[in-house]
Enzyme design. Structure first.
Site, PDB file in Angstrom:
ATOM      1  N   GLU A 261      -6.848  -2.018   5.064  1.00  0.00           N
ATOM      2  CA  GLU A 261      -6.902  -2.055   3.601  1.00  0.00           C
ATOM      3  C   GLU A 261      -6.094  -3.242   3.080  1.00  0.00           C
ATOM      4  O   GLU A 261      -6.435  -3.842   2.073  1.00  0.00           O
ATOM      5  CB  GLU A 261      -6.327  -0.749   3.039  1.00  0.00           C
ATOM      6  CG  GLU A 261      -7.241   0.434   3.277  1.00  0.00           C
ATOM      7  CD  GLU A 261      -6.556   1.771   3.094  1.00  0.00           C
ATOM      8  OE1 GLU A 261      -5.696   2.123   3.929  1.00  0.00           O
ATOM      9  OE2 GLU A 261      -6.877   2.470   2.122  1.00  0.00           O
TER      10      GLU A 261
ATOM     11  N   ASN B  95       0.866  -1.170   0.000  1.00  0.00           N
ATOM     12  CA  ASN B  95       0.000   0.000   0.000  1.00  0.00           C
ATOM     13  C   ASN B  95       0.908   1.227   0.000  1.00  0.00           C
ATOM     14  O   ASN B  95       1.375   1.675   1.039  1.00  0.00           O
ATOM     15  CB  ASN B  95      -0.888  -0.033   1.247  1.00  0.00           C
ATOM     16  CG  ASN B  95      -1.819   1.168   1.330  1.00  0.00           C
ATOM     17  OD1 ASN B  95      -1.726   2.106   0.543  1.00  0.00           O
ATOM     18  ND2 ASN B  95      -2.713   1.144   2.303  1.00  0.00           N
TER      19      ASN B  95
ATOM     20  N   HIS C 236     -10.351   6.128  -1.532  1.00  0.00           N
ATOM     21  CA  HIS C 236     -10.248   5.386  -0.260  1.00  0.00           C
ATOM     22  C   HIS C 236     -11.293   4.274  -0.200  1.00  0.00           C
ATOM     23  O   HIS C 236     -11.739   3.876   0.883  1.00  0.00           O
ATOM     24  CB  HIS C 236     -10.469   6.298   0.963  1.00  0.00           C
ATOM     25  CG  HIS C 236      -9.379   7.315   1.181  1.00  0.00           C
ATOM     26  ND1 HIS C 236      -9.642   8.591   1.588  1.00  0.00           N
ATOM     27  CD2 HIS C 236      -8.048   7.236   1.062  1.00  0.00           C
ATOM     28  CE1 HIS C 236      -8.507   9.256   1.708  1.00  0.00           C
ATOM     29  NE2 HIS C 236      -7.508   8.444   1.385  1.00  0.00           N
TER      30      HIS C 236
ATOM     31  N   ARG D 282      -3.478  18.923   1.250  1.00  0.00           N
ATOM     32  CA  ARG D 282      -4.476  19.269   0.220  1.00  0.00           C
ATOM     33  C   ARG D 282      -5.595  20.108   0.837  1.00  0.00           C
ATOM     34  O   ARG D 282      -6.033  19.814   1.947  1.00  0.00           O
ATOM     35  CB  ARG D 282      -5.078  17.987  -0.383  1.00  0.00           C
ATOM     36  CG  ARG D 282      -4.126  17.243  -1.308  1.00  0.00           C
ATOM     37  CD  ARG D 282      -4.644  15.859  -1.647  1.00  0.00           C
ATOM     38  NE  ARG D 282      -4.013  14.844  -0.817  1.00  0.00           N
ATOM     39  CZ  ARG D 282      -4.373  13.566  -0.786  1.00  0.00           C
ATOM     40  NH1 ARG D 282      -5.360  13.144  -1.533  1.00  0.00           N
ATOM     41  NH2 ARG D 282      -3.738  12.709  -0.012  1.00  0.00           N
TER      42      ARG D 282
ATOM     43  N   ARG E  74      -2.395  -1.662  -3.804  1.00  0.00           N
ATOM     44  CA  ARG E  74      -3.444  -0.650  -3.732  1.00  0.00           C
ATOM     45  C   ARG E  74      -3.171   0.365  -4.851  1.00  0.00           C
ATOM     46  O   ARG E  74      -2.067   0.900  -4.939  1.00  0.00           O
ATOM     47  CB  ARG E  74      -3.390   0.056  -2.389  1.00  0.00           C
ATOM     48  CG  ARG E  74      -4.348   1.210  -2.323  1.00  0.00           C
ATOM     49  CD  ARG E  74      -4.084   2.077  -1.127  1.00  0.00           C
ATOM     50  NE  ARG E  74      -4.996   3.215  -1.168  1.00  0.00           N
ATOM     51  CZ  ARG E  74      -4.720   4.386  -0.602  1.00  0.00           C
ATOM     52  NH1 ARG E  74      -3.591   4.575   0.026  1.00  0.00           N
ATOM     53  NH2 ARG E  74      -5.584   5.365  -0.661  1.00  0.00           N
TER      54      ARG E  74
END
Ligand code: ADP
Length: 400
Positions: free
Chosen positions: A381, A7, A179, A238, A90
């Site tokens: 994840e 990931n 996500h 961001r 991912r």
């Protein structure tokens, strides 16, 4: 079957090696703060635990250090690279091309590269991980699991922008959502925990990237990120939601070039732009010392999340549970408290004691009288990607 999950995030690489289908974790670790002289290298396998500062300036260097550790004579878990049967990656942006987990080939890599324009902080790091993994584990099946996949269920009214329809039909300009692997995983864990018919849930993923998803009947119906993973909440670097007139003002009145605007919005804004720090731990510590910018950044972050909770409660006409997850969501009791404050109108009541007491699994932190459950759900994840990679390899008859 040994499945290595990579990931590769904007400032971190998380990795886990699973034995499937048993889901046993053979080893796991992460490299955080990539790009600094004090990157943190973590590795855990059976009786071995390593956590140390290393100079890791690039994702490539990070992946090489992980591969070296896996094969280390004393601390490693494999002797040869061929013992890795599949690598699950991912991948953040699959555009309209990938709505499913996919075996990686040349065309898939080209598409992931092409979608880098939509996810410039992520797809290049994801692709680098893939290319390096192909070199290091040449016999393994390489599989991509896309963050955008879970949000394919968003209705048109949520994913279309109010711009000329031709841009949607001919150029795929729409909200994709991100996500997805995390939102899918935590919402499924919450569904098991709540054991209630079709609860209306909002999952709040707060890491370096931050996003929220409205989930009805187990499906994503709205999401805070849009065309690229830049919209919505205030993130590490961001801005999240911003009036697009500011972009015109910057370029037309203040002499900004297109590139400078992009750099500013994606890499120099968010918590970093507000405070000079992009790690929430630093911001919390500074706020405690009286740094007003840091206190305001925390307030602004929480306020933005609150507004999305309101919007998604309206969109779903109800709310049964909110789920906090990822680095900040799981660990920052301060931000959780700020989000849940003065939300009694929505039936959200936080139990301060439960909020402060940590534990490793899923936990409920609302008061007994709260109408809405407040859950901290550790995301995984990597496990979600391992399960999907295993399923695809089984379907294709690979790796057995
Ligand atoms: P990503 O996967 O997007 O790189 P993570 O999910 O690892 O991000 O989350 C990183 C964020 O989590 C950082 O802002 C970091 O400060 C925050 N974080 C990690 N641990 C804690 C903690 N104990 N308290 C507050 N914030 C934390």
């Amino acid at each position: 079957m040994n499945i290595l999950i990579i990931n590769s995030g904007s400032s971190s690489i998380k990795y886990q090696l699973f034995d499937m289908p048993s889901k046993r974790v053979i080893c796991a670790g992460a490299i955080e703060r990539i790009g600094s002289d004090e990157a943190i290298f973590k590795y855990k396998a059976k009786d071995v635990f390593v956590e140390e500062e290393r100079k890791i300036h690039t994702h490539k260097r990070g992946l090489e250090e992980i591969a070296d550790m896996l094969r280390d004579t004393h601390k490693g878990v494999i002797k040869m690279a061929d013992e890795i049967h599949a690598v699950g990656h991912r991948v953040v942006h699959g555009g309209n091309r990938f709505s499913e987990t996919t075996l990686i080939n040349k065309e898939v890599k080209e598409k992931i590269s092409a979608f880098s324009t939509l996810a410039p902080l992520h797809n290049p790091a994801n692709l680098e991980g893939i290319i390096l993994a192909e070199e290091i584990f040449p016999k393994a099946s390489q599989v991509a699991v896309f963050d955008t996949a879970f949000h394919q269920t968003m209705p048109k009214k949520a994913k279309k922008y109010a711009i000329p329809t031709a841009l949607f039909t001919e150029h795929g300009i729409q909200a994709y959502g991100f996500h997805g692997t995390s939102h899918k995983y935590v919402s499924e864990r919450a569904l098991e925990y709540l054991n209630q018919d079709n609860p209306k849930m909002i999952s709040i993923h707060l890491g370096n990237g931050c996003s929220m998803t409205a989930i009805k009947n187990g499906k994503s119906v709205d999401h805070s990120m849009g065309f690229a993973p830049s919209n919505g909440l205030i993130m590490g670097s961001r801005s999240g939601d911003i009036d697009h007139s500011i972009v015109f003002h910057l370029t037309e009145q203040l002499g900004y070039g297109q590139h400078a605007v992009k750099e500013m919005l994606l890499k120099k804004s968010g918590l970093l732009g507000l405070t000079g720090y992009n790690d929430l731990r630093d911001i919390q510590a500074e706020a405690k010392k009286g740094n007003a910018d840091c206190s305001l950044a925390l307030e602004m972050s929480a306020y933005r999340i609150k507004k999305y909770i309101g919007a998604y409660t309206a969109a779903m006409n109800g709310l049964h549970a909110i789920l906090f997850t990822a680095g900040i969501g799981e660990n920052s009791s301060i931000l959780r408290k700020m989000v849940c404050q003065e939300m009694t109108y929505f039936g959200i009541e936080l139990d301060d004691f439960k909020n402060e007491s940590g534990s490793s699994g899923i936990r409920e932190i609302n008061t007994a009288s709260s109408r809405v459950k407040i859950l901290v759900v550790p995301t995984n994840e990597e496990l979600e990607i391992a399960q999907q990679t295993f399923a695809l390899c089984g379907k294709l008859g690979k790796g057995f």
